[in-house]
Design a protein around this motif. Structure first.
Motif, short mmCIF file in Angstrom:
data_model
loop_
_atom_site.label_atom_id
_atom_site.label_comp_id
_atom_site.label_asym_id
_atom_site.label_seq_id
_atom_site.Cartn_x
_atom_site.Cartn_y
_atom_site.Cartn_z
N ARG A 1 0.83 -1.21 0.00
CA ARG A 1 0.00 0.00 0.00
C ARG A 1 0.86 1.26 0.00
N GLY A 2 1.91 1.24 0.81
CA GLY A 2 2.79 2.40 0.88
C GLY A 2 3.49 2.66 -0.44
N ALA A 3 3.98 1.59 -1.08
CA ALA A 3 4.66 1.75 -2.37
C ALA A 3 3.71 2.31 -3.42
N LYS A 4 2.49 1.78 -3.47
CA LYS A 4 1.52 2.27 -4.45
C LYS A 4 1.25 3.76 -4.24
N SER A 5 1.03 4.15 -2.99
CA SER A 5 0.73 5.55 -2.70
C SER A 5 1.89 6.46 -3.08
N ILE A 6 3.12 6.05 -2.76
CA ILE A 6 4.27 6.90 -3.03
C ILE A 6 4.55 6.99 -4.53
N VAL A 7 4.46 5.88 -5.26
CA VAL A 7 4.67 5.93 -6.71
C VAL A 7 3.62 6.85 -7.35
N ASP A 8 2.37 6.75 -6.91
CA ASP A 8 1.32 7.61 -7.46
C ASP A 8 1.61 9.08 -7.16
N ARG A 9 2.11 9.36 -5.97
CA ARG A 9 2.45 10.73 -5.63
C ARG A 9 3.58 11.26 -6.52
N ILE A 10 4.56 10.40 -6.80
CA ILE A 10 5.68 10.82 -7.65
C ILE A 10 5.18 11.13 -9.06
N THR A 11 4.32 10.27 -9.63
CA THR A 11 3.82 10.53 -10.97
C THR A 11 2.91 11.74 -11.01
N ASP A 12 2.35 12.11 -9.86
CA ASP A 12 1.53 13.32 -9.79
C ASP A 12 2.37 14.57 -9.54
N GLY A 13 3.70 14.41 -9.47
CA GLY A 13 4.58 15.56 -9.39
C GLY A 13 5.22 15.83 -8.04
N GLN A 14 4.96 14.99 -7.05
CA GLN A 14 5.56 15.20 -5.73
C GLN A 14 6.96 14.58 -5.70
N HIS A 15 7.93 15.31 -5.18
CA HIS A 15 9.31 14.82 -5.15
C HIS A 15 9.97 14.97 -3.79
N GLU A 16 9.23 15.44 -2.80
CA GLU A 16 9.78 15.59 -1.45
C GLU A 16 8.84 14.94 -0.44
N ASP A 17 9.42 14.48 0.67
CA ASP A 17 8.59 13.96 1.76
C ASP A 17 7.65 15.04 2.29
N ASP A 18 6.50 14.61 2.73
CA ASP A 18 5.60 15.50 3.47
C ASP A 18 5.00 14.69 4.61
N ASP A 19 4.09 15.30 5.35
CA ASP A 19 3.53 14.60 6.53
C ASP A 19 2.81 13.32 6.13
N ALA A 20 2.13 13.32 4.99
CA ALA A 20 1.40 12.13 4.56
C ALA A 20 2.35 10.99 4.24
N VAL A 21 3.47 11.29 3.60
CA VAL A 21 4.45 10.25 3.28
C VAL A 21 5.14 9.77 4.54
N ARG A 22 5.48 10.69 5.43
CA ARG A 22 6.10 10.27 6.69
C ARG A 22 5.17 9.39 7.50
N ALA A 23 3.87 9.62 7.39
CA ALA A 23 2.89 8.77 8.08
C ALA A 23 2.92 7.35 7.52
N LEU A 24 3.18 7.20 6.23
CA LEU A 24 3.31 5.86 5.65
C LEU A 24 4.52 5.13 6.22
N TYR A 25 5.64 5.84 6.34
CA TYR A 25 6.83 5.24 6.95
C TYR A 25 6.52 4.80 8.38
N ASP A 26 5.87 5.68 9.12
CA ASP A 26 5.59 5.42 10.53
C ASP A 26 4.64 4.23 10.70
N GLU A 27 3.62 4.18 9.83
CA GLU A 27 2.69 3.06 9.88
C GLU A 27 3.42 1.74 9.67
N ALA A 28 4.37 1.73 8.74
CA ALA A 28 5.09 0.49 8.43
C ALA A 28 5.92 0.01 9.62
N VAL A 29 6.73 0.89 10.21
CA VAL A 29 7.65 0.44 11.26
C VAL A 29 6.92 0.07 12.54
N HIS A 30 5.67 0.51 12.70
CA HIS A 30 4.89 0.16 13.88
C HIS A 30 3.89 -0.98 13.58
#
Length: 251
Positions: free
Chosen positions: A203-232
């Motif tokens: 799920r995290g990979a799909k969300s991040i790849v979609d964000r990249i193709t939509d033009g996002q190239h830097e971490d933001d709170d939503a992406v950091r939340a994906l990292y946090d969800e994974a490690v917990h």
């Protein structure tokens, strides 16, 4: 209804089932897609969705409806919105999607396939996007998906000419991920592999790849939340334990 949804098991299947029309999509079928995709999203046991046809994936929108439901500018606008609401419902699903492509994958059929994350094709599949034969301009988001997949030069050639491409060409230009003589066997294998992986990672990979193709190239709170969800997540704990214990993880 000429769409069938099977939600049994971790791999759901959405089948386009209108063989008499080479699986051409009617207005009613396009309109049904958002509700069907919502059911997939809400099914807790489903991890992957396969979209498939039969002899043909889909010959596109049902042109016979154009003189009635799509007659006039207002009718065309309503039809256009139904098509793209259906396409967006597939693209926005939070679970991985695989198009299993056989036979004709033309026009709106290609839109459906491009809305999926992965495209696995039969070696006899045929592809085309044909608005230039109908006096239609495709929605920007659908066109962007084509550009993201094959690049601007090939997107222009496909759209300008409306020519039919064979499976070998589709593979060469990146329109499909893989081509196989037995597409069903490969899709079963690949969907099973994806369903067996840590879903928090998928799920995290799909969300991040979609964000990249939509033009996002830097971490933001939503992406950091994906990292946090994974490690917990329990999946992270299981993955690490399985690695240390030299056994396959059980996700």
């Amino acid at each position: 209804m000429t769409l069938r949804l099977d939600l049994s098991g971790p791999v759901a299947t959405l089948t386009i089932d209108r063989p008499a029309k080479r699986n051409a999509m009617s207005h009613a079928m396009w309109s049904a897609l958002p509700g069907l995709l919502a059911r997939v999203g809400d099914a807790p046991d489903v991890r992957v969705l396969v979209v498939r046809g039969g002899e043909h994936f889909s010959a596109g929108a049902d042109i016979s409806e154009f003189s009635t439901l799509r007659s006039g500018a207002d009718g065309a606008a309503r039809y256009h919105e139904a098509v793209h609401a259906g396409e967006r419902a597939i693209a926005a699903l939070g679970k991985p999607t695989i198009a299993a492509i056989t036979g004709f994958c033309i026009g709106g059929g290609c839109e459906i396939a491009l809305a999926c994350d992965l495209r696995i094709a039969s070696d006899t599949a045929r592809f085309g996007i044909t608005p230039a034969k109908l006096g239609i301009v495709y929605n920007l988001t659908s066109t962007k998906r084509l550009v993201d997949v094959v690049g601007p030069a090939w997107a222009k050639q496909i759209l300008f000419g409306g020519e039919i491409l064979d499976a070998a060409t589709a593979l060469r230009i990146g329109l499909v991920n893989e081509v196989h003589a037995d597409v069903d066997a490969r899709v079963r294998e690949l969907s099973g592999v994806i369903a067996s992986r840590a879903q928090v990672s998928v799920r995290g990979a799909k969300s991040i790849v979609d964000r990249i193709t939509d033009g996002q190239h830097e971490d933001d709170d939503a992406v950091r939340a994906l990292y946090d969800e994974a490690v917990h997540s329990p999946e992270y704990a299981e993955g690490v334990a399985a690695f240390l214990e030299k056994r396959p993880p059980d996700f």
